[in-house]
Scaffold this motif. Structure first.
Motif, PDB file in Angstrom:
ATOM      1  N   ARG A 164       0.846  -1.207   0.000  1.00 50.23           N
ATOM      2  CA  ARG A 164       0.000   0.000   0.000  1.00 50.23           C
ATOM      3  C   ARG A 164       0.878   1.252   0.000  1.00 50.23           C
ATOM      4  N   HIS A 165       1.900   1.237   0.838  1.00 51.23           N
ATOM      5  CA  HIS A 165       2.813   2.374   0.942  1.00 51.23           C
ATOM      6  C   HIS A 165       3.532   2.615  -0.385  1.00 51.23           C
ATOM      7  N   GLY A 166       3.802   1.541  -1.116  1.00 48.30           N
ATOM      8  CA  GLY A 166       4.477   1.657  -2.402  1.00 48.30           C
ATOM      9  C   GLY A 166       3.563   2.051  -3.540  1.00 48.30           C
ATOM     10  N   GLU A 167       2.326   2.340  -3.208  1.00 50.08           N
ATOM     11  CA  GLU A 167       1.337   2.817  -4.186  1.00 50.08           C
ATOM     12  C   GLU A 167       1.046   1.779  -5.271  1.00 50.08           C
ATOM     13  N   TYR A 168       0.731   0.571  -4.805  1.00 44.06           N
ATOM     14  CA  TYR A 168       0.236  -0.478  -5.697  1.00 44.06           C
ATOM     15  C   TYR A 168      -1.148  -0.884  -5.190  1.00 44.06           C
ATOM     16  N   PRO A 169      -2.143  -0.012  -5.351  1.00 44.18           N
ATOM     17  CA  PRO A 169      -3.467  -0.259  -4.763  1.00 44.18           C
ATOM     18  C   PRO A 169      -4.143  -1.525  -5.280  1.00 44.18           C
ATOM     19  N   ASP A 170      -3.968  -1.826  -6.566  1.00 52.08           N
ATOM     20  CA  ASP A 170      -4.614  -3.017  -7.126  1.00 52.08           C
ATOM     21  C   ASP A 170      -4.031  -4.293  -6.529  1.00 52.08           C
ATOM     22  N   VAL A 171      -2.702  -4.336  -6.422  1.00 54.74           N
ATOM     23  CA  VAL A 171      -2.044  -5.507  -5.835  1.00 54.74           C
ATOM     24  C   VAL A 171      -2.425  -5.632  -4.363  1.00 54.74           C
ATOM     25  N   ALA A 172      -2.423  -4.514  -3.648  1.00 55.07           N
ATOM     26  CA  ALA A 172      -2.781  -4.526  -2.227  1.00 55.07           C
ATOM     27  C   ALA A 172      -4.214  -5.012  -2.031  1.00 55.07           C
ATOM     28  N   SER A 173      -5.111  -4.568  -2.906  1.00 54.31           N
ATOM     29  CA  SER A 173      -6.514  -4.973  -2.806  1.00 54.31           C
ATOM     30  C   SER A 173      -6.670  -6.476  -3.013  1.00 54.31           C
ATOM     31  N   GLU A 174      -5.967  -7.016  -4.015  1.00 55.71           N
ATOM     32  CA  GLU A 174      -6.041  -8.457  -4.278  1.00 55.71           C
ATOM     33  C   GLU A 174      -5.453  -9.256  -3.117  1.00 55.71           C
ATOM     34  N   MET A 175      -4.355  -8.770  -2.562  1.00 55.65           N
ATOM     35  CA  MET A 175      -3.739  -9.458  -1.426  1.00 55.65           C
ATOM     36  C   MET A 175      -4.665  -9.450  -0.215  1.00 55.65           C
ATOM     37  N   GLU A 176      -5.320  -8.324  -0.006  1.00 55.84           N
ATOM     38  CA  GLU A 176      -6.210  -8.186   1.148  1.00 55.84           C
ATOM     39  C   GLU A 176      -7.416  -9.112   1.037  1.00 55.84           C
ATOM     40  N   LYS A 177      -7.856  -9.371  -0.187  1.00 54.37           N
ATOM     41  CA  LYS A 177      -9.041 -10.206  -0.411  1.00 54.37           C
ATOM     42  C   LYS A 177      -8.702 -11.697  -0.486  1.00 54.37           C
ATOM     43  N   THR A 178      -7.439 -12.049  -0.302  1.00 54.05           N
ATOM     44  CA  THR A 178      -7.013 -13.438  -0.453  1.00 54.05           C
ATOM     45  C   THR A 178      -7.761 -14.363   0.504  1.00 54.05           C
ATOM     46  N   GLU A 179      -8.402 -15.363  -0.064  1.00 59.15           N
ATOM     47  CA  GLU A 179      -9.085 -16.383   0.729  1.00 59.15           C
ATOM     48  C   GLU A 179      -8.414 -17.726   0.481  1.00 59.15           C
ATOM     49  N   LEU A 180      -8.408 -18.558   1.491  1.00 61.91           N
ATOM     50  CA  LEU A 180      -7.744 -19.856   1.399  1.00 61.91           C
ATOM     51  C   LEU A 180      -8.766 -20.982   1.458  1.00 61.91           C
ATOM     52  N   SER A 181      -8.602 -21.947   0.572  1.00 64.59           N
ATOM     53  CA  SER A 181      -9.456 -23.132   0.603  1.00 64.59           C
ATOM     54  C   SER A 181      -8.752 -24.231   1.399  1.00 64.59           C
ATOM     55  N   ASP A 182      -9.524 -25.199   1.843  1.00 66.93           N
ATOM     56  CA  ASP A 182      -8.939 -26.334   2.568  1.00 66.93           C
ATOM     57  C   ASP A 182      -7.952 -27.084   1.681  1.00 66.93           C
ATOM     58  N   GLN A 183      -8.258 -27.158   0.382  1.00 64.75           N
ATOM     59  CA  GLN A 183      -7.367 -27.870  -0.533  1.00 64.75           C
ATOM     60  C   GLN A 183      -6.026 -27.157  -0.665  1.00 64.75           C
ATOM     61  N   GLU A 184      -6.047 -25.827  -0.747  1.00 61.73           N
ATOM     62  CA  GLU A 184      -4.798 -25.074  -0.860  1.00 61.73           C
ATOM     63  C   GLU A 184      -3.932 -25.252   0.383  1.00 61.73           C
ATOM     64  N   ILE A 185      -4.572 -25.250   1.536  1.00 60.86           N
ATOM     65  CA  ILE A 185      -3.828 -25.476   2.779  1.00 60.86           C
ATOM     66  C   ILE A 185      -3.235 -26.881   2.785  1.00 60.86           C
ATOM     67  N   GLN A 186      -4.024 -27.860   2.320  1.00 60.48           N
ATOM     68  CA  GLN A 186      -3.538 -29.233   2.277  1.00 60.48           C
ATOM     69  C   GLN A 186      -2.377 -29.380   1.292  1.00 60.48           C
ATOM     70  N   LEU A 187      -2.474 -28.712   0.149  1.00 60.56           N
ATOM     71  CA  LEU A 187      -1.390 -28.767  -0.832  1.00 60.56           C
ATOM     72  C   LEU A 187      -0.090 -28.226  -0.238  1.00 60.56           C
ATOM     73  N   CYS A 188      -0.193 -27.144   0.514  1.00 62.92           N
ATOM     74  CA  CYS A 188       1.001 -26.574   1.142  1.00 62.92           C
ATOM     75  C   CYS A 188       1.534 -27.480   2.249  1.00 62.92           C
TER      76      CYS A 188
END
Length: 248
Positions: A164-188
């Motif tokens: 956000r400080h680096g003025e990348y609002p679109d990237v920051a917005s996508e990062m903030e909205k990141t949701e995790l599925s059970d499958q993604e957690i299991q894959l990791c």
């Protein structure tokens, strides 16, 4: 972009990339990648094919390989994994999911590295290493990620603030909205378990190398083989580990 894409899909771990790019030749790097993929207890053949097609649309050699892979049958299976559950902080999975977007969407050499340094997330040495003028933008971003992945759970929050400080609002917005599925957690979890297993095998080889030569000891260390290994070999022939195709 192939490795970056696989990381964002939680198929590869960020630490896997460090292991893959370490060999000096492209053939060796490709072999390390395929060895890691074939260790996974779920079908990675079609996932790998899709990532190749998506990541390298203008690379004729890669697209020729994709055509070969399309003509190869591979049995679809669900994720099947039994073993001790790996304790995994959700911030690590979020870092994984946003890896490709961050690496190719921001410039961490500017305000991002400064903000993380001022927040005591990065040391002076780490900041200087990331901001090295000899590194490309993507190399600096990957290096920053490699360091953040080993930080505490607050690292993701600090990174979000830095973006956000680096003025990348679109990237920051996508990062903030990141949701995790059970499958993604299991894959990791699977990825971290396999990473740990490989490290333990390396430690055994190092501990016993002076007593038993590596090529002999290696015969007594089980290496898992999965059904789709043959599909990789059949589809790719020599080309998949050849020097002309780069998966970095």
């Amino acid at each position: 972009m192939v490795l970056d894409n696989l990381i964002s899909r939680c198929i590869l771990m960020i630490e896997d990339r460090e292991e893959i790019v370490k060999p000096t030749t492209q053939r060796e790097r490709n072999k390390v990648l395929l060895d890691i993929l074939t260790e996974r207890p779920y079908p990675t053949f079609h996932l790998f094919k899709d990532v190749l097609q998506e990541s390298e649309p203008s690379n004729s050699c890669v697209q020729e390989l994709v055509k070969r892979m399309m003509s190869t049958e591979s049995r679809d299976e669900h994720i099947s994994w039994q073993g001790h559950e790996i304790v995994l902080n959700k911030h690590k999975v979020k870092l994984q999911k946003n890896y490709m977007m961050f690496v190719h969407g921001v410039d961490s050499k500017t305000d991002i590295a400064d903000h993380l340094y001022q927040s005591d997330v990065l040391s002076t040495e780490e900041k200087e290493e990331i901001c090295n003028s000899s590194l490309t933008q993507q190399e600096s971003n990957r290096l920053l990620y490699n360091k953040l992945i080993r930080k505490g759970g607050d690292a993701y929050t600090h990174l979000l603030e830095a973006v956000r400080h680096g003025e990348y609002p679109d990237v920051a917005s996508e990062m903030e909205k990141t949701e995790l599925s059970d499958q993604e957690i299991q894959l990791c979890q699977i990825g971290m378990k396999k990473l740990k297993d490989r490290q333990e095998k390396k430690d055994i080889l190092m501990d016993h190398d002076e007593v038993i030569p590596k090529h002999i000891l290696g015969k007594f260390i089980d290496v898992e083989h999965w059904n789709f290994t043959y599909s990789y070999n059949k589809a790719s022939s020599v080309h998949i580990t050849g020097k002309y195709i780069c998966f970095d």
